[in-house]
Design a protein around this motif. Structure first.
Motif, PDB file in Angstrom:
ATOM      1  N   GLN A   1     -30.579 -61.378  31.753  1.00 38.45           N
ATOM      2  CA  GLN A   1     -31.659 -62.355  31.752  1.00 38.45           C
ATOM      3  C   GLN A   1     -32.734 -61.993  32.772  1.00 38.45           C
ATOM      4  O   GLN A   1     -33.936 -62.065  32.478  1.00 38.45           O
ATOM      5  N   TYR A   2     -32.313 -61.575  33.955  1.00 40.38           N
ATOM      6  CA  TYR A   2     -33.282 -61.170  34.970  1.00 40.38           C
ATOM      7  C   TYR A   2     -34.010 -59.897  34.549  1.00 40.38           C
ATOM      8  O   TYR A   2     -35.223 -59.748  34.780  1.00 40.38           O
ATOM      9  N   ARG A   3     -33.288 -58.961  33.969  1.00 39.35           N
ATOM     10  CA  ARG A   3     -33.929 -57.722  33.534  1.00 39.35           C
ATOM     11  C   ARG A   3     -34.960 -57.982  32.443  1.00 39.35           C
ATOM     12  O   ARG A   3     -36.043 -57.384  32.442  1.00 39.35           O
ATOM     13  N   VAL A   4     -34.643 -58.865  31.517  1.00 40.19           N
ATOM     14  CA  VAL A   4     -35.596 -59.188  30.446  1.00 40.19           C
ATOM     15  C   VAL A   4     -36.828 -59.878  31.029  1.00 40.19           C
ATOM     16  O   VAL A   4     -37.968 -59.576  30.635  1.00 40.19           O
ATOM     17  N   GLU A   5     -36.640 -60.809  31.966  1.00 36.68           N
ATOM     18  CA  GLU A   5     -37.785 -61.481  32.573  1.00 36.68           C
ATOM     19  C   GLU A   5     -38.678 -60.492  33.311  1.00 36.68           C
ATOM     20  O   GLU A   5     -39.909 -60.583  33.255  1.00 36.68           O
ATOM     21  N   THR A   6     -38.056 -59.536  34.011  1.00 35.95           N
ATOM     22  CA  THR A   6     -38.834 -58.498  34.684  1.00 35.95           C
ATOM     23  C   THR A   6     -39.598 -57.656  33.682  1.00 35.95           C
ATOM     24  O   THR A   6     -40.787 -57.344  33.867  1.00 35.95           O
ATOM     25  N   ALA A   7     -38.937 -57.280  32.592  1.00 32.36           N
ATOM     26  CA  ALA A   7     -39.586 -56.473  31.556  1.00 32.36           C
ATOM     27  C   ALA A   7     -40.748 -57.231  30.917  1.00 32.36           C
ATOM     28  O   ALA A   7     -41.806 -56.635  30.629  1.00 32.36           O
ATOM     29  N   LYS A   8     -40.584 -58.521  30.677  1.00 32.81           N
ATOM     30  CA  LYS A   8     -41.659 -59.321  30.088  1.00 32.81           C
ATOM     31  C   LYS A   8     -42.920 -59.265  30.955  1.00 32.81           C
ATOM     32  O   LYS A   8     -44.030 -59.078  30.454  1.00 32.81           O
ATOM     33  N   GLN A   9     -42.738 -59.390  32.278  1.00 35.24           N
ATOM     34  CA  GLN A   9     -43.880 -59.354  33.176  1.00 35.24           C
ATOM     35  C   GLN A   9     -44.510 -57.966  33.213  1.00 35.24           C
ATOM     36  O   GLN A   9     -45.738 -57.820  33.192  1.00 35.24           O
ATOM     37  N   MET A  10     -43.679 -56.926  33.236  1.00 36.51           N
ATOM     38  CA  MET A  10     -44.190 -55.561  33.291  1.00 36.51           C
ATOM     39  C   MET A  10     -44.932 -55.181  32.010  1.00 36.51           C
ATOM     40  O   MET A  10     -45.914 -54.432  32.054  1.00 36.51           O
TER      41      MET A  10
END
Length: 344
Positions: free
Chosen positions: A284-293
């Motif tokens: 979940q954290y990795r996906v949220e980071t990817a969304k922002q990037m």
């Protein structure tokens, strides 16, 4: 397409899949299974491949006596292999009982003792009982993961297939005929490999997520002397401020060390505080980071974004992103950038 050609295709597909999955068992670094389960997996895959080859040989020469003692022994042992493989996933590590150690020897003894007329039905009934027991173990974990029904349905399907083939074994001598039995069992094995391949593509981290669910489901509370709120706050700090999830090799043990907890304590903390397992929590954290990037770095490739967010492959990134967001990363980026241009 003739029946013989269809049989050849099913056998070729099954043998190829058996070799591919054996390579996965041998080298996949995320496949955290005890050695008994790995051994069971190799026995099961070898047994299924040899069974299919025997089917092909019998179809080429139907006059040959069928079944043979060797064939019967292989069918018995492949069921034991399946049982050992999945026990290592569905029960806590080290929970191996005496009767389970004796199963291969009991299966071989039964294969050599039972009359050949009854050998195939007995072997397939044993396989059905194995599948049903594994369904019960899976059902015990149903509350641990919201998508758990998928795995239960797959095991239930395997149990239904085993029952159908067992019935075919009973009918083979006088009703279905051995050729009909061979074709039915070959089709079931090929379908089983197809389902397993689809499941591994759909849920690439199936094994670690299942092991994680087992640890939490079977463990007694290990946090009685731990300040849960403080530990949960420190955990959020590690992920939100220090962004440790962007480390590809991040593991449950590594985060537990950072918090001064055991792996069981961390699993319980994440599950009780956030309602998910550790693997899903990290994703979940990795996906949220990817969304922002994806929005902040529009020139960066989708793959580089996934890797920078902590995913170790394009497939795991796409599967996790689609599961959480509802669309693949490229579609998400295009939609958000188009909306930003329209509003600007």
């Amino acid at each position: 397409m003739s029946m013989d050609l269809a049989l050849q295709l099913m056998v070729g597909f099954s043998v190829g899949m058996a070799m591919l999955l054996a390579a996965v068992f041998a080298g996949y670094r995320q496949l955290a299974l005890p050695w008994q389960s790995r051994l069971g997996g190799f026995v099961m895959l070898a047994g299924l491949a040899l069974t299919q080859i025997a089917h092909l040989r019998f179809a080429a020469d139907p006059a040959e006596a069928f079944p043979t003692r060797t064939y019967v022994a292989i069918v018995f042992l492949q069921s034991v292999g399946l049982y050992w493989l999945l026990l290592g996933m569905l029960r806590p590590e080290g929970d191996w009982r005496r009767i389970e150690w004796a199963l291969p020897f009991a299966a071989l003894a039964l294969a050599l003792w039972v009359p050949l007329t009854w050998a195939i039905p007995v072997a397939l009934v044993m396989g059905t009982m194995v599948a049903l027991h594994l369904c019960m173990l899976v059902y015990r974990l149903r509350a641990m993961r919201r998508w758990f029904a998928l795995e239960l349905k797959v095991l239930a399907l395997f149990a239904a297939m085993a029952i159908a083939v067992a019935i075919g074994g009973f009918l083979a001598p006088g009703v279905l005929g051995w050729y009909g039995y061979v074709w039915t069992y070959s089709a079931a094995i090929a379908l089983g490999f197809l389902i397993v391949g689809w499941l591994l593509l759909s849920v690439p981290d199936l094994v670690p997520k299942t092991r994680e669910a087992v640890d939490v489901a079977y463990a007694q509370s290990t946090l009685t002397r731990v300040d849960r709120d403080a530990m949960a706050a420190r955990l959020r700090q590690l992920f939100e401020q220090e962004q440790i999830h962007r480390t590809e090799s991040l593991s449950l043990a590594a985060v537990a060390d950072m918090l001064g907890l055991s792996t069981h304590q961390l699993s319980e903390l994440v599950n009780t505080a956030y309602g998910v397992g550790f693997s899903r929590f990290v994703r979940q954290y990795r996906v949220e980071t990817a969304k922002q990037m994806l929005i902040d770095e529009p020139r960066a490739s989708v793959l580089s974004v996934g890797m920078a967010a902590g995913f170790n492959s394009q497939s795991s990134f796409y599967v996790a992103f689609k599961e959480q967001v509802g669309e693949v990363p490229g579609e998400y980026r295009q939609r958000r950038l188009k909306a930003a241009r329209a509003s600007g």
